[in-house]
Design a protein around this motif. Structure first.
Motif, mmCIF file in Angstrom:
data_model
loop_
_atom_site.group_PDB
_atom_site.id
_atom_site.type_symbol
_atom_site.label_atom_id
_atom_site.label_comp_id
_atom_site.label_asym_id
_atom_site.label_seq_id
_atom_site.Cartn_x
_atom_site.Cartn_y
_atom_site.Cartn_z
ATOM 1 N N GLU A 355 0.814 -1.221 0.000
ATOM 2 C CA GLU A 355 0.000 0.000 0.000
ATOM 3 C C GLU A 355 0.847 1.271 0.000
ATOM 4 O O GLU A 355 0.307 2.367 -0.119
ATOM 5 C CB GLU A 355 -0.928 0.001 1.226
ATOM 6 C CG GLU A 355 -1.924 -1.155 1.260
ATOM 7 C CD GLU A 355 -2.869 -1.140 0.069
ATOM 8 O OE1 GLU A 355 -3.308 -0.040 -0.322
ATOM 9 O OE2 GLU A 355 -3.152 -2.218 -0.471
ATOM 10 N N THR A 356 2.150 1.125 0.128
ATOM 11 C CA THR A 356 3.020 2.299 0.152
ATOM 12 C C THR A 356 2.959 3.042 -1.182
ATOM 13 O O THR A 356 3.101 2.436 -2.242
ATOM 14 C CB THR A 356 4.481 1.886 0.420
ATOM 15 O OG1 THR A 356 4.561 1.218 1.676
ATOM 16 C CG2 THR A 356 5.405 3.102 0.441
ATOM 17 N N ALA A 357 2.736 4.350 -1.106
ATOM 18 C CA ALA A 357 2.695 5.166 -2.325
ATOM 19 C C ALA A 357 4.089 5.266 -2.925
ATOM 20 O O ALA A 357 5.084 5.430 -2.203
ATOM 21 C CB ALA A 357 2.150 6.550 -2.009
ATOM 22 N N ILE A 358 4.167 5.148 -4.232
ATOM 23 C CA ILE A 358 5.447 5.192 -4.939
ATOM 24 C C ILE A 358 5.837 6.650 -5.201
ATOM 25 O O ILE A 358 4.988 7.487 -5.506
ATOM 26 C CB ILE A 358 5.344 4.427 -6.270
ATOM 27 C CG1 ILE A 358 4.934 2.974 -6.012
ATOM 28 C CG2 ILE A 358 6.669 4.461 -7.027
ATOM 29 C CD1 ILE A 358 4.560 2.205 -7.261
ATOM 30 N N THR A 359 7.129 6.937 -5.068
ATOM 31 C CA THR A 359 7.621 8.290 -5.314
ATOM 32 C C THR A 359 8.511 8.319 -6.552
ATOM 33 O O THR A 359 9.017 7.290 -7.001
ATOM 34 C CB THR A 359 8.426 8.814 -4.113
ATOM 35 O OG1 THR A 359 9.638 8.039 -3.993
ATOM 36 C CG2 THR A 359 7.629 8.708 -2.822
ATOM 37 N N MET A 360 8.722 9.509 -7.080
ATOM 38 C CA MET A 360 9.612 9.695 -8.228
ATOM 39 C C MET A 360 11.022 9.221 -7.901
ATOM 40 O O MET A 360 11.676 8.549 -8.708
ATOM 41 C CB MET A 360 9.634 11.172 -8.625
ATOM 42 C CG MET A 360 10.654 11.520 -9.691
ATOM 43 S SD MET A 360 10.171 10.990 -11.340
ATOM 44 C CE MET A 360 9.369 12.498 -11.923
ATOM 45 N N GLN A 361 11.499 9.540 -6.696
ATOM 46 C CA GLN A 361 12.839 9.142 -6.294
ATOM 47 C C GLN A 361 13.007 7.630 -6.325
ATOM 48 O O GLN A 361 14.013 7.100 -6.807
ATOM 49 C CB GLN A 361 13.132 9.671 -4.872
ATOM 50 C CG GLN A 361 14.512 9.309 -4.328
ATOM 51 C CD GLN A 361 15.649 9.902 -5.148
ATOM 52 O OE1 GLN A 361 15.534 11.023 -5.640
ATOM 53 N NE2 GLN A 361 16.741 9.161 -5.299
ATOM 54 N N GLN A 362 12.013 6.909 -5.842
ATOM 55 C CA GLN A 362 12.071 5.443 -5.840
ATOM 56 C C GLN A 362 12.079 4.884 -7.256
ATOM 57 O O GLN A 362 12.811 3.934 -7.556
ATOM 58 C CB GLN A 362 10.889 4.886 -5.047
ATOM 59 C CG GLN A 362 10.979 5.143 -3.558
ATOM 60 C CD GLN A 362 9.692 4.803 -2.820
ATOM 61 O OE1 GLN A 362 8.607 4.822 -3.413
ATOM 62 N NE2 GLN A 362 9.802 4.508 -1.546
ATOM 63 N N LEU A 363 11.280 5.465 -8.126
ATOM 64 C CA LEU A 363 11.251 5.001 -9.516
ATOM 65 C C LEU A 363 12.624 5.137 -10.170
ATOM 66 O O LEU A 363 13.030 4.297 -10.968
ATOM 67 C CB LEU A 363 10.209 5.789 -10.319
ATOM 68 C CG LEU A 363 8.741 5.536 -9.975
ATOM 69 C CD1 LEU A 363 7.839 6.449 -10.793
ATOM 70 C CD2 LEU A 363 8.356 4.089 -10.216
#
Length: 509
Positions: A355-363
């Motif tokens: 359920e953790t929202a994905i961030t640009m940094q992670q991508l």
């Protein structure tokens, strides 16, 4: 008497045809461009008899084996150069004179008008300059939230099919997700296509794309008068869909223009917030906002100008990403060892909480997933052929190509060329590892799934982020299984499969 008249008419047609083609034919012969001998009037069209959108790739392969990576065919009066040579790709992509799309794209004009995809010359340059800022890093960063939210909806919809036994054709499922994403990012509105696939606008987009794809593969259907007579039912349905789409876009533009003007006058407009106005339109900056506030030579864009670009975003932004996402998931289902590595990287970078929202940094940190996506786009480029037109005699790669010559760049064939990719038909993501010797040796013009040069795909960063975000959600929730028929690539507006893009889904514990 009648027979003599017919023979006379035929002779006149052959003479006119020969004179019309003579200059181009002679120039290409002098340039050393090979090709089969054309029939009078009909050219080489007989080669395509008995072929269809599913067999066209095999035909191109046979022709390249006979004539090489650059050859010429005559399609009635049209001269077409079929090219899969990366050196010639480079010459075309770097040329500022060869930016006009060829006649095949005219089928789309009734939908897209003279938007960025179809326009050329000064209009194209002006629009490109306006639209480029819409893909700024900060704007794309805000869109990641939309990618994440809509991907989450898709996962929940697919849960009922995740029994490990049901064959799921991913293409229509992903298509609705991509449609929701592009509607919200391009226009700033939610159309909820996933939850309501029969919503008039969503259905019109999918139906119209299907009709136009079918027209593309039937040369005579490209003529409106012929299509209207022979396929009148499809013609009428296409026009009905076009009206639904254009009316919907016009209404959104009017509402967005009024809302923006009001908020600007009141000093309350704050792009980047999650609030909505009275129309239910998000105040997050959408592509439409940039267009509404843009000018060309001091003049604001008209509603028709803006609609052309919004419709182009809608067309290019859902089918192409659908193809890319679906084929990548298909490949992961058939390569469990790669799927396992992707899941492991997701857990290391994002964590195990689905359920953790994905961030640009992670991508940006998901390097192996990046290799997987690139390798998938190599094997199954969403746009398998790119068309250009020479509007004047021009020298390309040491050859003088005559004016009015169609250039068909065979992206699909180039991406599987054994001269540039070892084991070209195998799925090997590691070949794109930035630290490997293989990646350093890849000719940049042998791998051009997003085209290249000044007319490259303006939305490629957007597409890659959307692909990664959607794939992460699918891999996090499901184990992808190799169920259903294998893909059979079909040449269409975008790359599809004659058999569907099939997998099985099994819930991850």
């Amino acid at each position: 008497m009648l027979l003599e008249l017919l023979w006379g008419l035929l002779t006149i047609l052959i003479v006119c045809d020969t004179l019309y083609k003579r200059r181009r034919h002679r120039m290409l012969q002098n340039a050393g461009v090979p090709g089969p001998s054309p029939w009078p009037i009909f050219g080489n069209i007989q080669l395509f008899v008995g072929n269809n959108s599913a067999t066209i790739f095999s035909l191109f392969k046979r022709l390249s084996q006979t004539y090489g990576k650059l050859y010429r065919l005559w399609m009635v009066n049209d001269c077409v150069l079929f090219i899969q040579d990366p050196e010639f790709f480079e010459a075309v992509f770097k040329s500022q004179q060869v930016i006009t799309k060829n006649g095949v794209y005219s089928v789309l004009q009734c939908w897209l008008g003279q938007g960025l995809l179809l326009s050329s010359g000064s209009k194209w340059f002006a629009r490109r300059r306006i639209i480029t800022p819409t893909f700024h890093f900060k704007i794309l960063e805000e869109f990641v939230e939309i990618f994440d939210q809509q991907s989450r909806i898709m996962v929940k919809r697919l849960m009922k099919k995740a029994d490990g036994k049901t064959v799921v054709n991913l293409f229509p499922e992903v298509c609705l997700t991509a449609l929701d994403i592009i509607a919200e990012t391009a226009m700033g509105v939610k159309i909820n296509a996933q939850e309501h696939p029969e919503f008039p606008y969503a259905k019109a987009v999918t139906d119209c794309a299907t009709i136009m794809a079918a027209r593309l593969m039937k040369p005579f259907d490209r003529f409106d008068w012929y299509f209207r007579i022979v396929s009148n039912k499809s013609y009428r349905h296409m026009n009905k869909c076009l009206k639904v789409m254009h009316d919907f876009t016009d209404n959104v533009i009017e509402e967005r223009r009024d809302a923006l003007q009001k908020s600007i006058e009141e000093g309350t407009y704050q792009p980047g917030t999650n609030a909505t106005n009275e129309f239910g339109i998000k105040k997050r900056l959408a592509f439409l906002d940039v267009l509404l506030q843009s000018t060309v030579d001091g003049q604001a864009l008209s509603n028709e100008d803006i609609r052309e670009e919004v419709d182009t975003f809608m067309f290019e932004g859902h089918d192409t990403t659908t193809s890319g996402i679906s084929h990548t998931l298909y490949l992961l289902a058939r390569h469990p060892e790669v799927q396992k590595k992707v899941l492991q990287e997701i857990h290391e970078v994002i964590g195990k909480d689905k359920e953790t929202a994905i961030t640009m940094q992670q991508l940006q940190e998901l390097k192996y997933l990046d290799c997987v996506v690139k390798e998938s786009l190599r094997l199954y480029p969403p746009v398998p052929i790119i068309g250009r037109l020479t509007e004047q005699d021009i020298e390309l790669n040491g050859m003088t190509i005559p004016a009015n010559t169609n250039l068909s760049l065979l992206i699909y064939a180039a991406c599987r060329d054994p001269d540039y990719f070892s084991q070209p038909d195998d799925f090997i993501p590691e070949r794109f590892d930035a630290n490997s010797e293989t990646a350093a040796k890849i000719n940049p013009f042998a791998y051009v799934p997003f085209s290249a040069g000044s007319r490259n795909c303006i939305g490629q960063k957007f597409a890659l982020l959307e692909m990664k975000c959607t794939i992460i959600k699918m891999i996090s929730y499901f184990e992808l299984l190799p169920l259903g028929a294998e893909v059979k690539p079909v040449m269409n507006l975008i790359l599809r499969s004659e058999t569907g893009i099939n997998v099985g889904l099994k819930k991850r514990v």
